[in-house]
Design a protein around this motif. Sequence first.
Motif, PDB file in Angstrom:
ATOM      1  N   GLY B 314     -12.209  33.028   0.539  1.00  0.00           N
ATOM      2  CA  GLY B 314     -11.381  32.802  -0.646  1.00  0.00           C
ATOM      3  C   GLY B 314     -12.027  31.878  -1.661  1.00  0.00           C
ATOM      4  O   GLY B 314     -11.450  31.599  -2.710  1.00  0.00           O
ATOM      5  N   SER B 315     -13.231  31.419  -1.341  1.00  0.00           N
ATOM      6  CA  SER B 315     -13.945  30.558  -2.292  1.00  0.00           C
ATOM      7  C   SER B 315     -14.804  31.408  -3.213  1.00  0.00           C
ATOM      8  O   SER B 315     -14.978  32.614  -3.003  1.00  0.00           O
ATOM      9  N   ILE B 316     -15.390  30.750  -4.188  1.00  0.00           N
ATOM     10  CA  ILE B 316     -16.208  31.459  -5.174  1.00  0.00           C
ATOM     11  C   ILE B 316     -17.454  32.069  -4.523  1.00  0.00           C
ATOM     12  O   ILE B 316     -18.041  33.002  -5.063  1.00  0.00           O
ATOM     13  N   VAL B 317     -17.836  31.592  -3.339  1.00  0.00           N
ATOM     14  CA  VAL B 317     -19.006  32.140  -2.649  1.00  0.00           C
ATOM     15  C   VAL B 317     -18.617  33.045  -1.480  1.00  0.00           C
ATOM     16  O   VAL B 317     -19.494  33.490  -0.722  1.00  0.00           O
ATOM     17  N   ASN B 318     -17.347  33.321  -1.324  1.00  0.00           N
ATOM     18  CA  ASN B 318     -16.879  34.274  -0.293  1.00  0.00           C
ATOM     19  C   ASN B 318     -15.513  34.770  -0.731  1.00  0.00           C
ATOM     20  O   ASN B 318     -14.500  34.514  -0.086  1.00  0.00           O
ATOM     21  N   CYS B 319     -15.504  35.487  -1.836  1.00  0.00           N
ATOM     22  CA  CYS B 319     -14.238  35.890  -2.438  1.00  0.00           C
ATOM     23  C   CYS B 319     -13.626  37.044  -1.649  1.00  0.00           C
ATOM     24  O   CYS B 319     -14.292  37.717  -0.858  1.00  0.00           O
ATOM     25  N   THR B 320     -12.344  37.245  -1.885  1.00  0.00           N
ATOM     26  CA  THR B 320     -11.643  38.310  -1.188  1.00  0.00           C
ATOM     27  C   THR B 320     -11.242  39.397  -2.183  1.00  0.00           C
ATOM     28  O   THR B 320     -10.947  39.123  -3.347  1.00  0.00           O
ATOM     29  N   ARG B 321     -11.273  40.614  -1.690  1.00  0.00           N
ATOM     30  CA  ARG B 321     -10.910  41.771  -2.492  1.00  0.00           C
ATOM     31  C   ARG B 321      -9.470  41.636  -2.996  1.00  0.00           C
ATOM     32  O   ARG B 321      -8.615  41.201  -2.208  1.00  0.00           O
ATOM     33  N   PRO B 322      -9.180  41.908  -4.238  1.00  0.00           N
ATOM     34  CA  PRO B 322      -9.987  42.621  -5.230  1.00  0.00           C
ATOM     35  C   PRO B 322     -10.601  41.719  -6.301  1.00  0.00           C
ATOM     36  O   PRO B 322     -10.694  42.131  -7.470  1.00  0.00           O
ATOM     37  N   ALA B 323     -11.039  40.520  -5.947  1.00  0.00           N
ATOM     38  CA  ALA B 323     -11.615  39.631  -6.960  1.00  0.00           C
ATOM     39  C   ALA B 323     -12.793  40.318  -7.654  1.00  0.00           C
ATOM     40  O   ALA B 323     -13.576  41.015  -7.008  1.00  0.00           O
ATOM     41  N   PRO B 324     -12.940  40.104  -8.957  1.00  0.00           N
ATOM     42  CA  PRO B 324     -14.056  40.735  -9.677  1.00  0.00           C
ATOM     43  C   PRO B 324     -15.373  40.024  -9.358  1.00  0.00           C
ATOM     44  O   PRO B 324     -15.412  38.797  -9.227  1.00  0.00           O
ATOM     45  N   VAL B 325     -16.458  40.807  -9.256  1.00  0.00           N
ATOM     46  CA  VAL B 325     -17.758  40.244  -8.855  1.00  0.00           C
ATOM     47  C   VAL B 325     -18.921  40.779  -9.691  1.00  0.00           C
ATOM     48  O   VAL B 325     -20.076  40.536  -9.355  1.00  0.00           O
ATOM     49  N   SER B 326     -18.616  41.486 -10.772  1.00  0.00           N
ATOM     50  CA  SER B 326     -19.705  42.198 -11.450  1.00  0.00           C
ATOM     51  C   SER B 326     -20.752  41.268 -12.060  1.00  0.00           C
ATOM     52  O   SER B 326     -21.890  41.664 -12.297  1.00  0.00           O
ATOM     53  N   VAL B 327     -20.391  40.004 -12.300  1.00  0.00           N
ATOM     54  CA  VAL B 327     -21.352  39.052 -12.870  1.00  0.00           C
ATOM     55  C   VAL B 327     -21.969  38.188 -11.756  1.00  0.00           C
ATOM     56  O   VAL B 327     -22.664  37.223 -12.012  1.00  0.00           O
ATOM     57  N   ALA B 328     -21.695  38.565 -10.512  1.00  0.00           N
ATOM     58  CA  ALA B 328     -22.115  37.730  -9.376  1.00  0.00           C
ATOM     59  C   ALA B 328     -23.595  37.389  -9.392  1.00  0.00           C
ATOM     60  O   ALA B 328     -23.984  36.249  -9.124  1.00  0.00           O
ATOM     61  N   THR B 329     -24.438  38.376  -9.703  1.00  0.00           N
ATOM     62  CA  THR B 329     -25.874  38.134  -9.564  1.00  0.00           C
ATOM     63  C   THR B 329     -26.369  37.059 -10.514  1.00  0.00           C
ATOM     64  O   THR B 329     -27.382  36.407 -10.242  1.00  0.00           O
ATOM     65  N   VAL B 330     -25.685  36.887 -11.649  1.00  0.00           N
ATOM     66  CA  VAL B 330     -26.052  35.792 -12.555  1.00  0.00           C
ATOM     67  C   VAL B 330     -24.989  34.706 -12.512  1.00  0.00           C
ATOM     68  O   VAL B 330     -25.047  33.754 -13.290  1.00  0.00           O
ATOM     69  N   GLY B 331     -24.015  34.861 -11.605  1.00  0.00           N
ATOM     70  CA  GLY B 331     -22.953  33.881 -11.446  1.00  0.00           C
ATOM     71  C   GLY B 331     -23.116  33.116 -10.149  1.00  0.00           C
ATOM     72  O   GLY B 331     -24.068  32.354  -9.975  1.00  0.00           O
ATOM     73  N   ALA B 332     -22.183  33.350  -9.222  1.00  0.00           N
ATOM     74  CA  ALA B 332     -22.187  32.557  -7.986  1.00  0.00           C
ATOM     75  C   ALA B 332     -23.457  32.764  -7.164  1.00  0.00           C
ATOM     76  O   ALA B 332     -23.947  31.824  -6.534  1.00  0.00           O
ATOM     77  N   ILE B 333     -23.986  33.994  -7.161  1.00  0.00           N
ATOM     78  CA  ILE B 333     -25.204  34.209  -6.368  1.00  0.00           C
ATOM     79  C   ILE B 333     -26.342  33.354  -6.908  1.00  0.00           C
ATOM     80  O   ILE B 333     -27.067  32.692  -6.143  1.00  0.00           O
ATOM     81  N   GLN B 334     -26.495  33.345  -8.230  1.00  0.00           N
ATOM     82  CA  GLN B 334     -27.592  32.546  -8.775  1.00  0.00           C
ATOM     83  C   GLN B 334     -27.349  31.057  -8.539  1.00  0.00           C
ATOM     84  O   GLN B 334     -28.299  30.294  -8.312  1.00  0.00           O
ATOM     85  N   SER B 335     -26.098  30.636  -8.564  1.00  0.00           N
ATOM     86  CA  SER B 335     -25.826  29.238  -8.255  1.00  0.00           C
ATOM     87  C   SER B 335     -26.139  28.925  -6.792  1.00  0.00           C
ATOM     88  O   SER B 335     -26.578  27.816  -6.477  1.00  0.00           O
ATOM     89  N   VAL B 336     -25.894  29.890  -5.909  1.00  0.00           N
ATOM     90  CA  VAL B 336     -26.314  29.699  -4.509  1.00  0.00           C
ATOM     91  C   VAL B 336     -27.839  29.620  -4.433  1.00  0.00           C
ATOM     92  O   VAL B 336     -28.397  28.764  -3.728  1.00  0.00           O
ATOM     93  N   ASN B 337     -28.526  30.507  -5.167  1.00  0.00           N
ATOM     94  CA  ASN B 337     -29.993  30.411  -5.263  1.00  0.00           C
ATOM     95  C   ASN B 337     -30.403  28.994  -5.636  1.00  0.00           C
ATOM     96  O   ASN B 337     -31.247  28.365  -4.982  1.00  0.00           O
ATOM     97  N   ASN B 338     -29.805  28.499  -6.723  1.00  0.00           N
ATOM     98  CA  ASN B 338     -30.204  27.205  -7.261  1.00  0.00           C
ATOM     99  C   ASN B 338     -29.893  26.067  -6.294  1.00  0.00           C
ATOM    100  O   ASN B 338     -30.716  25.165  -6.093  1.00  0.00           O
ATOM    101  N   ALA B 339     -28.682  26.117  -5.742  1.00  0.00           N
ATOM    102  CA  ALA B 339     -28.283  25.043  -4.829  1.00  0.00           C
ATOM    103  C   ALA B 339     -29.196  25.015  -3.605  1.00  0.00           C
ATOM    104  O   ALA B 339     -29.616  23.945  -3.145  1.00  0.00           O
ATOM    105  N   ALA B 340     -29.516  26.197  -3.077  1.00  0.00           N
ATOM    106  CA  ALA B 340     -30.398  26.253  -1.904  1.00  0.00           C
ATOM    107  C   ALA B 340     -31.808  25.812  -2.275  1.00  0.00           C
ATOM    108  O   ALA B 340     -32.485  25.125  -1.498  1.00  0.00           O
TER     109      ALA B 340
END
Lengths: 98, 606
Positions: B314-340
């Motif tokens: 339920g968090s921004i890095v493990n959202c639950t359906r039907p949350a929108p994710v189309s910007v994920a690759t430049v959104g939360a995923i990239q922030s995970v990239n950066n944080a890691a």
Amino acid sequence: MSSTGNLAGRISPGVGVGSGGRAVCTACGHDLGPAAGPWKDHAGVREVPLAQAGGEAYDTGDDAVVLRQFHCPGCAVLLDTETAMRGDPALVDRPAAR
Amino acid sequence: MDPMTFSIIRHRLFRIVDEAVITLKHVSGSAITNEGHDLMVSLYRADGTLLMGGVGFLHHLTSAAEACKAIIRRFAGDIHEGDVFLLNDPYTAALHTSDIYLVAPIHFDGRLVAWAACFVHVTDIGAVNPGGFAPQAPDIFSEGFSSPGIKLMDRGTMRRDVLDTILNMVRSPEMVTLDLRSMIACCNVARDRMQALIAKYGPAKVDDACARLVEQSEALLRARLRELPDGSWQSRQYLDVMGRTARVVLTMTKTADRLVFDFTGSDPQSPHSINCTKWAALGGLFAPLFPLLCYDITWNEGVIRPIEMIAPEGSIVNCTRPAPVSVATVGAIQSVNNAACTTIGKMLAASDKYREEATAVWHANHFAIFKFGRNQRGGYSIGILTETFAGAGGARSFADGVEIGGEVPNPISRMANVEQVEGTFPIRYLFRRRARDSGGPGMFRGGTGGEMAIVPHKAPDGGIDYVISGKGARHPMSEGLAGGWPGAPNSYIWVHAPEDGGDAPVSGAEGIDSLPGRRERVSWGVFPLRGRDALYVRWNGGGGYGDPLARDPELVRADVVAGLVGTASARRIYGVEITDGAVDAAATQALRTTIRQSRLAREAAE
């Protein structure tokens, strides 16, 4: 001010773990408190809006976005920086508990 | 197995992936694939686990493994030689709907022995906004065609009903056809070469080599982890969308030969499409881990075993359906990239042996700007501004970051030529260059990002429109390391032409100051680029390393001469006085002493 002497380890390039499990500035040996605790609590800190710190390139139009600079109270070397929303806690880096 | 044979098979696997990537590019006709290298090809074992990770966007390596496993589960008993499966559902394995996985089984003597998987960002997927990134999507149902697994080719024959159904739902069917065909060709090459390898050495020997390769990677990574200091390091990323700020918070703990990435404390999932699913978050943390910790280790399942991820549901890095994710690759995923990247960089920097492998964060803030509209030939064009892949290098403990140097999660990213873009869209570039003061200050400076401006040109409709998913414009995201500053943040400005009837600007020698008119910050949604208006974009620089006051004054002078650092920044941040083009050594020493004293004075006052 103490000597850096033989470090037992490091938390970062600028912050080592000295004798007795104390965090120390690796440049001057200044004591930064227990290594297991947040060393930033014992560092100097400057927190200013990004635009003030970095000028036009950093001006995002929001004064709540700040740059935190943590420096050694002994020799003034900059040890770490963070960008943060004002009021958010400082990030904590620490060695493993022994 | 003798080491020579093992080594030969290992290198053949590398080459199979390389040749498949070349094939993908040769067949594809889209700028995002050919110019931006927004692609990935990898090989997987028969059970779907990662065997040989390829280049491209590395956060796909583990997600495509999950795609293989999902196909194995869904199509058990119905997987045949020559089949090709399509999967792009983010809640099954994909990162977002527009990054389509094609997954192809590889058989030998009738037995399933491996899988090839690849992805490209298809030109369109039928989302509410053109291009796949859908800032206006309130949920996954608005983000276009989405499949948890479907057979696209059956025993070597295209299923026209499936293909036509997909093409019926997208805006640019001819380009999407090419996207899919390029991936099929890629899978064909991977399959043929893998079968040739097995035919030469025999299935048992190749399988044995693959198993040993996985064991080798695990052993090597665990050994490296044991050499690194135990401890925990934190990082935090901010994403702002329409006035809402979301946080990705990471605590990475290293104990002996294990690493745990814990995202507890991250914000709840967002109503905006910056969220990511758990498979995407897992891929996101591996994207920097592969190159930073495994630069000399084969990227496969063995690297994954010592790693654990905790991502609250339920968090921004493990959202639950039907949350929108189309910007994920430049959104939360990239922030995970950066944080890691930050936490791994901190750990490496704390090691005397591995400090030179540490890096501040590279290009941390993609800007997905998809142009769309009628082009100068009367056709319809959709395409991304590939400058988002140009990036900027983070500083290291021994050197500055590379100017416009790409990014960590995609070792082969790059941008298109200006002429390529102008030939496809009715626009003209006023300038594109390195951006002054964008590199994060430090003893070693972060690489500069870039800046550019475009205007409409010979557009039959007077201009075009664009979709922008520019989250994070309020926050620098390329964190510095060891006292280095972050790189300057992105900036997106719509310059409204003055209503004086004058001509459109034709040059930009002075950057954005060359552009007359009212400036409006834009970051999220769909906007026009019409008439004599201009769109100005500045992208972030890399993070710096170390105290800026420790930077060699001559390097600061050189940066000022090159236009990479302004004189005001040289003085205020680096404490360097430059007079008549030369460093004033005495004034610089005095200024640096003053700045240090002000740090200590503030401490005393507090």
